[in-house]
Design an enzyme around this catalytic site. Structure first.
Site, PDB file in Angstrom:
ATOM      1  N   HIS A  98     -17.030 -22.569  15.631  1.00  0.00           N
ATOM      2  CA  HIS A  98     -16.287 -23.339  14.663  1.00  0.00           C
ATOM      3  C   HIS A  98     -17.238 -24.588  14.146  1.00  0.00           C
ATOM      4  O   HIS A  98     -17.873 -25.334  14.946  1.00  0.00           O
ATOM      5  CB  HIS A  98     -15.027 -23.838  15.469  1.00  0.00           C
ATOM      6  CG  HIS A  98     -14.047 -24.285  14.367  1.00  0.00           C
ATOM      7  ND1 HIS A  98     -14.223 -25.541  13.945  1.00  0.00           N
ATOM      8  CD2 HIS A  98     -12.986 -23.932  14.117  1.00  0.00           C
ATOM      9  CE1 HIS A  98     -13.029 -25.907  13.238  1.00  0.00           C
ATOM     10  NE2 HIS A  98     -12.189 -24.617  13.104  1.00  0.00           N
ATOM     11  N   GLU A 169     -14.503 -20.166   7.126  1.00  0.00           N
ATOM     12  CA  GLU A 169     -13.751 -21.313   6.962  1.00  0.00           C
ATOM     13  C   GLU A 169     -14.590 -22.224   6.362  1.00  0.00           C
ATOM     14  O   GLU A 169     -15.443 -22.928   7.047  1.00  0.00           O
ATOM     15  CB  GLU A 169     -13.636 -22.019   8.454  1.00  0.00           C
ATOM     16  CG  GLU A 169     -12.735 -21.135   9.191  1.00  0.00           C
ATOM     17  CD  GLU A 169     -11.769 -21.938  10.181  1.00  0.00           C
ATOM     18  OE1 GLU A 169     -10.576 -21.982  10.261  1.00  0.00           O
ATOM     19  OE2 GLU A 169     -12.561 -22.777  10.907  1.00  0.00           O
TER      20      GLU A 169
HETATM   21  P1  13P Z   1      -6.599 -26.403   9.236  1.00  0.00           P
HETATM   22  O1  13P Z   1      -5.552 -25.118   8.953  1.00  0.00           O
HETATM   23  O2  13P Z   1      -5.733 -27.469   9.712  1.00  0.00           O
HETATM   24  O3  13P Z   1      -7.089 -26.525   7.743  1.00  0.00           O
HETATM   25  O4  13P Z   1      -7.533 -25.983  10.336  1.00  0.00           O
HETATM   26  C1  13P Z   1      -8.339 -24.857  10.211  1.00  0.00           C
HETATM   27  C2  13P Z   1      -9.425 -24.544  11.122  1.00  0.00           C
HETATM   28  O5  13P Z   1     -10.245 -25.280  11.581  1.00  0.00           O
HETATM   29  C3  13P Z   1      -8.787 -23.469  11.962  1.00  0.00           C
HETATM   30  O6  13P Z   1      -9.849 -23.009  12.837  1.00  0.00           O
END
Ligand code: 13P
Length: 259
Positions: A98, A169
């Site tokens: 992450h 992400e």
């Molecule tokens: P948000 O949905 O709060 O933007 O976070 C995304 C995230 O990092 C999920 O792993």
């Protein structure tokens, strides 16, 4: 619609709130009967809450995910959590690489690759996260960044495409309320699928790719319709019962609801 929704609770929620939320989700999925073999929901609580959340989810079909694991099997690694212990707690998945771990714990893609191998060895499905920064985007390096980060983060041993999940992400989209355009997400989904196929010459099925970053009930429907998106990795909205339930309904209720 076939999809995997992953609720990343990060370091949020007290133990009491986490177990109440888990219990409410259990009751919701049990009464709505929305989960199937192809419509999966996983929650990723902090490691110390895993046992209690597991208890609260019993009988629901909701899966558990770790938020990280060690690349090492066991031993003198203070503060680490092994893939084996996540498995013992009933986890099916573990989120790896992450951007918050890359940023605050200096995790490298090479380490993420090793961790994903440790996860696979212990029968966990790694959810390998990648994503570009705002600066990469400004400088037009999105494709380069994703290509490099993904190639280095993937495990070097893999027998079956369905045994890993990749989560796109964009760092700038996390917690910001901003999301890439539909076209931008579609392009990156294609790129990720292409890289994974080239690396593993997937004979055994397609890899699942999630989108994560400011997912809300308002945008989840459109994001799930993008070709190549196999589900969502949800942060902020996943710790609010009403929002998460709305996203689950939009994803799983009726195929018609998404058209
Ligand atoms: P948000 O949905 O709060 O933007 O976070 C995304 C995230 O990092 C999920 O792993």
């Amino acid at each position: 619609m076939k999809a995997l929704l992953v609720a990343n609770w990060k370091m949020n929620l007290s133990l009491a709130k986490a177990t109440i939320l888990a219990g409410a989700l259990r009751d919701f999925v049990n009464s709505s009967r929305m989960l199937t073999k192809d419509k999966k929901l996983a929650v990723a609580p902090s490691a110390v809450m895993m046992g209690d959340v597991r208890q609260a989810l019993i009988g629901s079909g909701i899966r558990l995910a770790g938020q990280n694991c060690s690349a090492n099997e066991a031993g003198a690694y203070t503060g680490e959590v092994s893939a084996e212990s996540l498995l013992e707690y009933g986890c099916d998945y573990v989120i790896l690489g992450h951007s918050e771990r890359r940023k605050y714990h200096m995790e490298t893609s090479e380490e993420v690759s090793k961790k994903s191998e440790a996860a696979l060895k212990n029968k966990l499905t790694p959810i390998i996260c990648i994503g570009e920064s705002a600066e990469d985007r400004k400088n037009g390096f999105v494709i380069e960044r994703i290509t490099k980060e993904l190639n280095l983060s993937l495990p070097n041993v893999l027998y079956d495409a369905t045994s890993i999940v990749i989560a796109y992400e964009p760092i700038w989209a996390i917690g910001s309320g901003r999301v890439p355009s539909i076209e931008e997400i579609r392009e990156i989904m294609e790129l990720i699928a292409h890289i994974a196929r080239r690396k593993f010459s997937f004979r055994l099925g397609e890899v699942t790719i999630l989108y994560g970053g400011s997912v809300t009930p308002e945008n989840s429907r459109d994001i799930l319709k993008i070709p190549g998106v196999g589900g969502l990795l949800i942060g902020g909205a996943s710790i609010i019962y009403e929002q998460l339930v709305q996203i689950i309904e939009l994803a799983f209720k009726e195929d018609a609801a998404l058209t």
